[in-house]
Write a protein that holds these residues in place. Structure first.
Motif, PDB file in Angstrom:
ATOM      1  N   SER A 385       0.844  -1.196   0.000  1.00 21.01           N
ATOM      2  CA  SER A 385       0.000   0.000   0.000  1.00 21.01           C
ATOM      3  C   SER A 385       0.884   1.253   0.000  1.00 21.01           C
ATOM      4  O   SER A 385       0.621   2.225  -0.712  1.00 21.01           O
ATOM      5  CB  SER A 385      -0.961  -0.070   1.188  1.00 21.01           C
ATOM      6  N   ARG A 386       1.977   1.218   0.769  1.00 18.18           N
ATOM      7  CA  ARG A 386       2.939   2.322   0.726  1.00 18.18           C
ATOM      8  C   ARG A 386       3.565   2.456  -0.662  1.00 18.18           C
ATOM      9  O   ARG A 386       3.830   3.551  -1.138  1.00 18.18           O
ATOM     10  CB  ARG A 386       4.059   2.113   1.753  1.00 18.18           C
ATOM     11  N   ALA A 387       3.830   1.302  -1.279  1.00 21.96           N
ATOM     12  CA  ALA A 387       4.450   1.324  -2.616  1.00 21.96           C
ATOM     13  C   ALA A 387       3.540   2.040  -3.608  1.00 21.96           C
ATOM     14  O   ALA A 387       3.992   2.791  -4.465  1.00 21.96           O
ATOM     15  CB  ALA A 387       4.751  -0.103  -3.081  1.00 21.96           C
ATOM     16  N   ARG A 388       2.228   1.841  -3.456  1.00 22.99           N
ATOM     17  CA  ARG A 388       1.290   2.541  -4.345  1.00 22.99           C
ATOM     18  C   ARG A 388       1.307   4.037  -4.058  1.00 22.99           C
ATOM     19  O   ARG A 388       1.282   4.866  -4.971  1.00 22.99           O
ATOM     20  CB  ARG A 388      -0.122   1.960  -4.195  1.00 22.99           C
ATOM     21  N   ASN A 389       1.425   4.397  -2.773  1.00 26.87           N
ATOM     22  CA  ASN A 389       1.573   5.814  -2.408  1.00 26.87           C
ATOM     23  C   ASN A 389       2.780   6.413  -3.118  1.00 26.87           C
ATOM     24  O   ASN A 389       2.727   7.509  -3.677  1.00 26.87           O
ATOM     25  CB  ASN A 389       1.810   5.979  -0.897  1.00 26.87           C
ATOM     26  N   VAL A 390       3.882   5.668  -3.083  1.00 28.33           N
ATOM     27  CA  VAL A 390       5.131   6.162  -3.652  1.00 28.33           C
ATOM     28  C   VAL A 390       5.011   6.354  -5.169  1.00 28.33           C
ATOM     29  O   VAL A 390       5.470   7.365  -5.714  1.00 28.33           O
ATOM     30  CB  VAL A 390       6.301   5.210  -3.322  1.00 28.33           C
ATOM     31  N   LEU A 391       4.370   5.408  -5.820  1.00 29.12           N
ATOM     32  CA  LEU A 391       4.194   5.521  -7.282  1.00 29.12           C
ATOM     33  C   LEU A 391       3.448   6.807  -7.638  1.00 29.12           C
ATOM     34  O   LEU A 391       3.840   7.524  -8.561  1.00 29.12           O
ATOM     35  CB  LEU A 391       3.415   4.319  -7.817  1.00 29.12           C
ATOM     36  N   VAL A 392       2.388   7.089  -6.890  1.00 29.96           N
ATOM     37  CA  VAL A 392       1.609   8.300  -7.165  1.00 29.96           C
ATOM     38  C   VAL A 392       2.438   9.544  -6.851  1.00 29.96           C
ATOM     39  O   VAL A 392       2.446  10.520  -7.601  1.00 29.96           O
ATOM     40  CB  VAL A 392       0.289   8.313  -6.351  1.00 29.96           C
ATOM     41  N   TRP A 393       3.168   9.482  -5.756  1.00 28.45           N
ATOM     42  CA  TRP A 393       4.005  10.630  -5.369  1.00 28.45           C
ATOM     43  C   TRP A 393       5.050  10.915  -6.448  1.00 28.45           C
ATOM     44  O   TRP A 393       5.269  12.062  -6.832  1.00 28.45           O
ATOM     45  CB  TRP A 393       4.687  10.349  -4.018  1.00 28.45           C
ATOM     46  N   LEU A 394       5.693   9.845  -6.941  1.00 28.47           N
ATOM     47  CA  LEU A 394       6.716  10.010  -7.992  1.00 28.47           C
ATOM     48  C   LEU A 394       6.116  10.669  -9.232  1.00 28.47           C
ATOM     49  O   LEU A 394       6.710  11.535  -9.849  1.00 28.47           O
ATOM     50  CB  LEU A 394       7.321   8.657  -8.366  1.00 28.47           C
ATOM     51  N   GLU A 395       4.908  10.251  -9.546  1.00 29.27           N
ATOM     52  CA  GLU A 395       4.258  10.751 -10.750  1.00 29.27           C
ATOM     53  C   GLU A 395       3.831  12.217 -10.611  1.00 29.27           C
ATOM     54  O   GLU A 395       3.990  13.009 -11.519  1.00 29.27           O
ATOM     55  CB  GLU A 395       3.050   9.868 -11.015  1.00 29.27           C
ATOM     56  N   ARG A 396       3.320  12.579  -9.403  1.00 32.46           N
ATOM     57  CA  ARG A 396       2.716  13.909  -9.267  1.00 32.46           C
ATOM     58  C   ARG A 396       3.589  14.958  -8.617  1.00 32.46           C
ATOM     59  O   ARG A 396       3.538  16.118  -8.992  1.00 32.46           O
ATOM     60  CB  ARG A 396       1.434  13.820  -8.431  1.00 32.46           C
ATOM     61  N   TYR A 397       4.315  14.581  -7.576  1.00 28.38           N
ATOM     62  CA  TYR A 397       4.934  15.626  -6.753  1.00 28.38           C
ATOM     63  C   TYR A 397       6.447  15.533  -6.622  1.00 28.38           C
ATOM     64  O   TYR A 397       7.065  16.482  -6.140  1.00 28.38           O
ATOM     65  CB  TYR A 397       4.339  15.607  -5.337  1.00 28.38           C
ATOM     66  N   ALA A 398       7.057  14.403  -6.987  1.00 32.65           N
ATOM     67  CA  ALA A 398       8.478  14.216  -6.706  1.00 32.65           C
ATOM     68  C   ALA A 398       9.330  15.180  -7.518  1.00 32.65           C
ATOM     69  O   ALA A 398       9.079  15.378  -8.704  1.00 32.65           O
ATOM     70  CB  ALA A 398       8.882  12.777  -7.020  1.00 32.65           C
ATOM     71  N   PRO A 399      10.337  15.805  -6.869  1.00 31.28           N
ATOM     72  CA  PRO A 399      11.268  16.618  -7.642  1.00 31.28           C
ATOM     73  C   PRO A 399      12.137  15.716  -8.512  1.00 31.28           C
ATOM     74  O   PRO A 399      12.338  14.537  -8.190  1.00 31.28           O
ATOM     75  CB  PRO A 399      12.098  17.318  -6.564  1.00 31.28           C
ATOM     76  N   GLY A 400      12.648  16.256  -9.609  1.00 31.00           N
ATOM     77  CA  GLY A 400      13.410  15.470 -10.573  1.00 31.00           C
ATOM     78  C   GLY A 400      14.574  14.698  -9.974  1.00 31.00           C
ATOM     79  O   GLY A 400      14.846  13.567 -10.375  1.00 31.00           O
ATOM     80  N   PHE A 401      15.229  15.295  -8.957  1.00 27.78           N
ATOM     81  CA  PHE A 401      16.456  14.658  -8.474  1.00 27.78           C
ATOM     82  C   PHE A 401      16.244  13.340  -7.748  1.00 27.78           C
ATOM     83  O   PHE A 401      17.191  12.598  -7.536  1.00 27.78           O
ATOM     84  CB  PHE A 401      17.286  15.632  -7.621  1.00 27.78           C
ATOM     85  N   VAL A 402      15.025  13.008  -7.346  1.00 29.85           N
ATOM     86  CA  VAL A 402      14.837  11.706  -6.693  1.00 29.85           C
ATOM     87  C   VAL A 402      14.437  10.613  -7.690  1.00 29.85           C
ATOM     88  O   VAL A 402      14.375   9.446  -7.349  1.00 29.85           O
ATOM     89  CB  VAL A 402      13.791  11.724  -5.549  1.00 29.85           C
ATOM     90  N   LYS A 403      14.189  11.035  -8.926  1.00 25.65           N
ATOM     91  CA  LYS A 403      13.758  10.027  -9.906  1.00 25.65           C
ATOM     92  C   LYS A 403      14.971   9.418 -10.599  1.00 25.65           C
ATOM     93  O   LYS A 403      15.915  10.127 -10.925  1.00 25.65           O
ATOM     94  CB  LYS A 403      12.853  10.669 -10.947  1.00 25.65           C
ATOM     95  N   PHE A 404      14.946   8.143 -10.809  1.00 30.86           N
ATOM     96  CA  PHE A 404      16.036   7.511 -11.543  1.00 30.86           C
ATOM     97  C   PHE A 404      15.530   6.296 -12.294  1.00 30.86           C
ATOM     98  O   PHE A 404      14.430   5.805 -12.044  1.00 30.86           O
ATOM     99  CB  PHE A 404      17.183   7.110 -10.598  1.00 30.86           C
ATOM    100  N   GLN A 405      16.363   5.836 -13.208  1.00 30.24           N
ATOM    101  CA  GLN A 405      16.020   4.634 -13.940  1.00 30.24           C
ATOM    102  C   GLN A 405      17.276   3.783 -14.060  1.00 30.24           C
ATOM    103  O   GLN A 405      18.313   4.258 -14.510  1.00 30.24           O
ATOM    104  CB  GLN A 405      15.511   5.016 -15.321  1.00 30.24           C
ATOM    105  N   LEU A 406      17.176   2.557 -13.628  1.00 33.54           N
ATOM    106  CA  LEU A 406      18.303   1.650 -13.690  1.00 33.54           C
ATOM    107  C   LEU A 406      18.628   1.346 -15.157  1.00 33.54           C
ATOM    108  O   LEU A 406      17.744   0.962 -15.918  1.00 33.54           O
ATOM    109  CB  LEU A 406      17.912   0.370 -12.957  1.00 33.54           C
ATOM    110  N   ARG A 407      19.916   1.526 -15.534  1.00 28.79           N
ATOM    111  CA  ARG A 407      20.279   1.278 -16.938  1.00 28.79           C
ATOM    112  C   ARG A 407      20.511  -0.217 -17.188  1.00 28.79           C
ATOM    113  O   ARG A 407      21.217  -0.867 -16.425  1.00 28.79           O
ATOM    114  CB  ARG A 407      21.560   2.048 -17.287  1.00 28.79           C
ATOM    115  N   GLU A 408      19.934  -0.693 -18.267  1.00 29.25           N
ATOM    116  CA  GLU A 408      20.071  -2.125 -18.576  1.00 29.25           C
ATOM    117  C   GLU A 408      21.500  -2.474 -18.978  1.00 29.25           C
ATOM    118  O   GLU A 408      21.996  -3.556 -18.703  1.00 29.25           O
ATOM    119  CB  GLU A 408      19.111  -2.504 -19.707  1.00 29.25           C
ATOM    120  N   ASP A 409      22.163  -1.521 -19.675  1.00 30.54           N
ATOM    121  CA  ASP A 409      23.555  -1.764 -20.088  1.00 30.54           C
ATOM    122  C   ASP A 409      24.443  -0.692 -19.500  1.00 30.54           C
ATOM    123  O   ASP A 409      23.983   0.367 -19.091  1.00 30.54           O
ATOM    124  CB  ASP A 409      23.648  -1.730 -21.613  1.00 30.54           C
ATOM    125  N   LEU A 410      25.736  -0.982 -19.489  1.00 27.49           N
ATOM    126  CA  LEU A 410      26.693  -0.017 -18.947  1.00 27.49           C
ATOM    127  C   LEU A 410      26.650   1.282 -19.767  1.00 27.49           C
ATOM    128  O   LEU A 410      26.864   1.260 -20.979  1.00 27.49           O
ATOM    129  CB  LEU A 410      28.098  -0.612 -19.004  1.00 27.49           C
TER     130      LEU A 410
END
Ligand code: ZN
Ligand code: ZN
Length: 498
Positions: A385-410
């Protein structure tokens, strides 16, 4: 130690009980966290009274019989024709429920339930139809001149000759703001009126008209034996509706005005005060998609009502969740905010933000990431349930610096790192076996020191190898959340990149 504001009020009221605490919100638009302050303030005092052993009731009167004042920005143009009609008599703006009033009231009642606020609920349109206001209406009509004098004296404003404390609903056009009273009959319990639309008619005092706001408010105090009431600062201005209400209550209805609790607005950071009429709002439902209900209570209850709250849904919201979860805040505020989940939630919101992004929103992967970084994942439902909170927060309110994406290749940019930085990653890869998050974190510092690298530079190199970016979440916990073999491989690969 300072005493909590709710306890200060409860202490003052203790001797004069039993108490009835009233709240009232007009369901004219989306109910936002600014409105929520009213019921939350009332609920805090209610709980504080009960804690002292004082008998108390909490009631909520939905002002469903108030008229639509204007075409709010969220309404279709076609609603122009409904201005002036009672909210309970207007259709739902999106066609999904019985009336306009229901459309905004239903989600508000649901939110109160989730926030563990359980008042007795009354609907103004029903109260009028059932005749609950009957005596108050008759008294007001008979004492029209005295009420007009009070309004003039207290508000300093002129009261027009044609003013009446009771507005009839026109049977032709449905409006209450276009009718003028011609007379009344106390026996038959009716009023005669004429309307700007050209109609004349007779309306019942049971549900075919309504006391004007400045009389309606004090009229309900003796009806419900209200002794305490929070209200927004707009009603508290000198000569405002509480001042006139107090005198009407005492002089017309012979009832002492309730103990007032004036509360300030909630400002949305960088935008301004929240008002349904302007559309500047975060609704309660939207908030509850992001924060657990007890934290939403805590946001409001930890502040004195007279203090305005600057609400920032970006990083400060996360800090607030962590403050509550880690029981670092004011203990009494937390107690008054509690809704029965007594054991604190262990995973910091910030780390949830990391785990959710590593798991790309997938339940199993998120749980795996948390498990790897050493958190107890037995409270599975709560975590998800917290994870769903986090998903919505990332989408709506999170500042850019906390967002990241794991790179599949180096990432290719790794080859621009210095030889020492790359060597450091190789060394780190060899030292990960059997280590937890904190140990990995310490190891990153140790390697940096051995190679005389500035720790910050070394962090950046690691983030670059995994995220293609110069910043990322707390490094030890981040690496611990990932599959260990993957981390080793990636570090080795980075160390050999040319
Ligand atoms: Zn609806
Ligand atoms: Zn009319």
């Amino acid at each position: 130690m300072t005493i909590h504001w709710a306890d200060v009020i409860a202490q003052r009221l203790e001797k004069s009980g039993p108490h009835t605490i009233a709240t009232g919100i007009t369901p004219s638009g989306p109910v936002h966290i600014g409105n929520m302050r009213e019921v939350m303030t009332a609920d805090a005092v209610y709980r504080a009274l009960l804690d002292r052993g004082v008998e108390a009731r909490l009631i909520y009167i939905a002002d469903t019989f108030d008229r639509l004042r204007r075409l709010y920005p969220f309404l279709p143009q076609s609603f122009q024709e409904h201005i002036g009609k009672p909210l309970s008599e207007i259709p739902c703006p999106t066609g999904c429920c019985k009336s306009y009033a229901d459309h905004f009231l239903t989600p508000f009642l649901e939110s109160m339930e989730r926030l563990d606020i359980k008042p007795e609920v009354y609907r103004a349109d029903q109260l009028y139809r059932e005749g609950v206001y009957l005596d108050a209406i008759k008294t007001a009509l008979q004492k029209r001149d005295e009420i007009a004098r009070i309004l003039r004296e207290v508000s300093g404003r002129d009261v027009p000759e044609a003013w009446s404390p009771f507005d009839a609903i026109c049977q032709c056009c449905g409006r209450t703001n276009t009718t003028r009273l011609l007379g009344f009959d106390l026996e038959k319990e009716t009023v005669d009126y004429e309307c700007q639309c050209g109609c004349r008619g007779t309306a019942s005092m049971r549900g075919e008209g309504k006391l004007v706001w400045r009389v309606d408010w004090p009229a309900r105090w003796p009806i419900f034996k209200i002794t305490v009431e929070p209200f927004g600062k707009d009603h508290a201005t000198a000569g405002g509706s509480y001042d006139t209400g107090k005198r009407i209550s005492e002089e017309i209805y012979g009832y002492p005005a309730p103990y007032p609790i004036v509360y300030e607005w909630i400002h949305l950071k960088g935008v301004g005060a929240m008002h349904s009429s302007t559309g500047i709002v975060i609704t309660i439902q939207e908030m509850l998609e992001v924060v657990p209900p007890e934290v939403l209570r805590y946001l409001i209850i930890r502040n004195k009502p007279e203090k305005h709250i600057e609400f920032d849904p970006a990083m400060p919201l996360i800090n607030l969740v962590d403050e509550y979860d880690q029981r670092k805040g004011d203990p009494r505020s937390m107690e008054l905010s509690s809704i029965g989940h007594e054991t604190p939630f262990e995973v910091p919101f910030r780390h949830m933000v990391t785990a959710v992004q590593i798991g790309r929103g997938d339940d199993i992967l998120i749980l795996k990431a948390l498990d790897r970084s050493g958190y107890d994942i037995s409270r599975r439902q709560e975590i998800l349930s917290r994870a769903r909170n986090v998903l919505v927060w990332l989408e709506r309110y999170a500042p850019g610096f906390v967002k990241f994406q794991l790179r599949e290749d180096l990432p290719a940019a790794v080859k621009n790192l210095s030889g020492e930085e790359r060597r450091g990653m190789g060394l780190l890869a060899e030292r990960l076996e059997g280590k937890g998050a904190q140990e990995i974190h310490d190891q990153v510092y140790a390697v940096a020191e051995e190679l005389a690298l500035a720790p910050k530079k070394f962090f950046q190199a690691i983030y670059l190898a995994f995220l293609g970016d110069r910043q990322g979440p707390k490094v030890g916990w981040f690496l611990a959340s990932l599959d260990r073999d993957f981390v080793k491989e990636r570090l080795m690969e980075a160390s050999g990149a040319e």
